[in-house]
Structure formats: structure tokens, C-alpha cells
Design a protein around this motif. Sequence first.
Motif, short mmCIF file in Angstrom:
data_model
loop_
_atom_site.label_atom_id
_atom_site.label_comp_id
_atom_site.label_asym_id
_atom_site.label_seq_id
_atom_site.Cartn_x
_atom_site.Cartn_y
_atom_site.Cartn_z
N GLN A 277 9.59 5.96 5.39
CA GLN A 277 8.75 6.54 4.36
C GLN A 277 9.14 5.94 3.00
O GLN A 277 10.31 5.68 2.75
N PRO A 278 8.17 5.72 2.12
CA PRO A 278 8.51 5.19 0.79
C PRO A 278 9.27 6.24 -0.02
O PRO A 278 9.19 7.43 0.25
N ARG A 279 10.01 5.76 -1.01
CA ARG A 279 10.75 6.65 -1.91
C ARG A 279 10.50 6.20 -3.33
O ARG A 279 10.19 5.03 -3.59
N PHE A 280 10.63 7.13 -4.25
CA PHE A 280 10.47 6.74 -5.65
C PHE A 280 11.47 7.48 -6.52
O PHE A 280 12.00 8.51 -6.15
N ILE A 281 11.71 6.89 -7.68
CA ILE A 281 12.65 7.42 -8.67
C ILE A 281 11.85 7.66 -9.95
O ILE A 281 11.05 6.82 -10.35
N GLN B 158 0.82 -1.21 0.00
CA GLN B 158 0.00 0.00 0.00
C GLN B 158 0.86 1.26 0.00
O GLN B 158 0.55 2.25 -0.67
N ALA B 159 1.97 1.23 0.73
CA ALA B 159 2.87 2.39 0.77
C ALA B 159 3.51 2.60 -0.60
O ALA B 159 3.65 3.73 -1.07
N ALA B 160 3.91 1.51 -1.27
CA ALA B 160 4.51 1.64 -2.60
C ALA B 160 3.49 2.16 -3.60
O ALA B 160 3.82 2.99 -4.46
N GLU B 161 2.25 1.70 -3.51
CA GLU B 161 1.21 2.20 -4.41
C GLU B 161 0.92 3.68 -4.16
O GLU B 161 0.70 4.44 -5.11
N ALA B 162 0.91 4.09 -2.90
CA ALA B 162 0.71 5.50 -2.58
C ALA B 162 1.84 6.35 -3.15
O ALA B 162 1.63 7.45 -3.65
N SER B 163 3.04 5.81 -3.11
CA SER B 163 4.20 6.51 -3.65
C SER B 163 4.08 6.66 -5.18
O SER B 163 4.38 7.72 -5.73
N LEU B 164 3.63 5.62 -5.86
CA LEU B 164 3.42 5.71 -7.31
C LEU B 164 2.36 6.75 -7.64
O LEU B 164 2.50 7.52 -8.60
N ARG B 165 1.31 6.78 -6.85
CA ARG B 165 0.24 7.77 -7.08
C ARG B 165 0.77 9.19 -6.90
O ARG B 165 0.43 10.09 -7.66
N ASP B 166 1.62 9.38 -5.90
CA ASP B 166 2.21 10.69 -5.67
C ASP B 166 3.07 11.10 -6.86
O ASP B 166 3.03 12.25 -7.30
N ALA B 167 3.84 10.17 -7.39
CA ALA B 167 4.66 10.47 -8.56
C ALA B 167 3.80 10.83 -9.76
O ALA B 167 4.11 11.76 -10.52
N GLU B 168 2.70 10.12 -9.93
CA GLU B 168 1.79 10.40 -11.04
C GLU B 168 1.22 11.82 -10.93
O GLU B 168 1.13 12.55 -11.91
N LEU B 169 0.86 12.22 -9.71
CA LEU B 169 0.33 13.57 -9.50
C LEU B 169 1.39 14.63 -9.79
O LEU B 169 1.10 15.67 -10.37
N ARG B 170 2.64 14.37 -9.40
CA ARG B 170 3.70 15.33 -9.69
C ARG B 170 3.98 15.44 -11.18
O ARG B 170 4.24 16.53 -11.69
N LEU B 171 3.93 14.31 -11.88
CA LEU B 171 4.21 14.33 -13.32
C LEU B 171 3.12 15.07 -14.10
O LEU B 171 3.34 15.48 -15.23
N ALA B 172 1.97 15.23 -13.51
CA ALA B 172 0.90 15.97 -14.17
C ALA B 172 1.15 17.47 -14.15
O ALA B 172 0.49 18.22 -14.87
N ILE B 173 2.13 17.94 -13.38
CA ILE B 173 2.44 19.36 -13.28
C ILE B 173 3.51 19.71 -14.32
O ILE B 173 4.63 19.22 -14.26
#
Length: 159
Positions: free
Chosen positions: A117-121, A48-63
Motif C-alpha cells: 500500500q502507498p504511504r505518505f508523509i 497511479q498509487a502515489a497520485e491516489a495517496s496524494l489525493r487522500d492526503a489532500e482530502l485529509r488536510l481539508a478537515i
Amino acid sequence: MNKQRGASLLIALIFLVIMAMLSVTLANVSRLEENMAGNTRDRDLALQAAEASLRDAELRLAIPLFRATLFPAFNAVNLNTQQYWENCFTVGVVPCAVTYQPLTNLPTVGAGKVAQQPRFIIQRKPNVGVTEIYRVTSRAVGGSTDTVVVLQAEFGVTP
């Protein structure tokens, strides 16, 4: 005179030993099932934490400003080596293109907590037509740092 040989005492002792062995076995099975349930819960928390992290990245990429500032053009450097991925999420070692923690921190105290906290690249890939393609790799841990889930997704953004 009645001659008693103690046969009932012997039978009672045998039943007592059998019941004790059965109780120990049932206790071990219960403990094993409890450990398995805890490990499953821990893995689900990490997922769930990894999925939340992917969702956060998706929201940032929309900017658009976020993408333009950090990814001006596709960089063809091969980022898929073993050493790259081994060092990518290590604290203090930043070989990755862009490494983030999500904007919304997950609870680290109480029920449903994560150990870190999760991290993403985010990595830029070649465009497909006018669509910009980004690969996001998310790493999250569950309640203990022994449980790790890594998810990867690709997002296409048409400016």
C-alpha cells in the motif's frame, strides 16, 4: 552417370542456419519488448498509487480537526537531510512528522495489484499570510517492490 556434388544440399543447409539465427534473434527482441512493456505498466501502476495517496492526503488536510490535532504549529526542525529520507519510509522506523497509509486500500491481488500500500508523509511549512502550507511526500510501489515512485506536492489551506 550423373555426377552430383551436393551443392543444393549445402545451399539448403546454409539457408536453414540463417533462418534459425533469424528466429532466435526475433524471439529475443520480442522478449525484450515484452519486458519493457511490463516495466512501463508497473511504473504506471506505482505512479497511479502515489497520485491516489496524494489525493487522500489532500482530502485529509481539508478537515480542520485533522490539521488542528496533528499540526498545532509550524515546527522549524530541518527535515530535509539524507538520513531522514532514507529512514522515512522504512517499516518500523518512524522519523517522519506524520506517516499514513491512505484510507482506501488499493488492490494487492489480481490484475492491477500493488505489492504494498502507498504511504505518505505530511509536513507543516511556514504559513503564507493566513494560509497554512503543508508538504506531502507520497511513496508507492507497483506490482513489484523494485518499482518505486515518490511524488511530492504542497497544499495550501485557508482556515
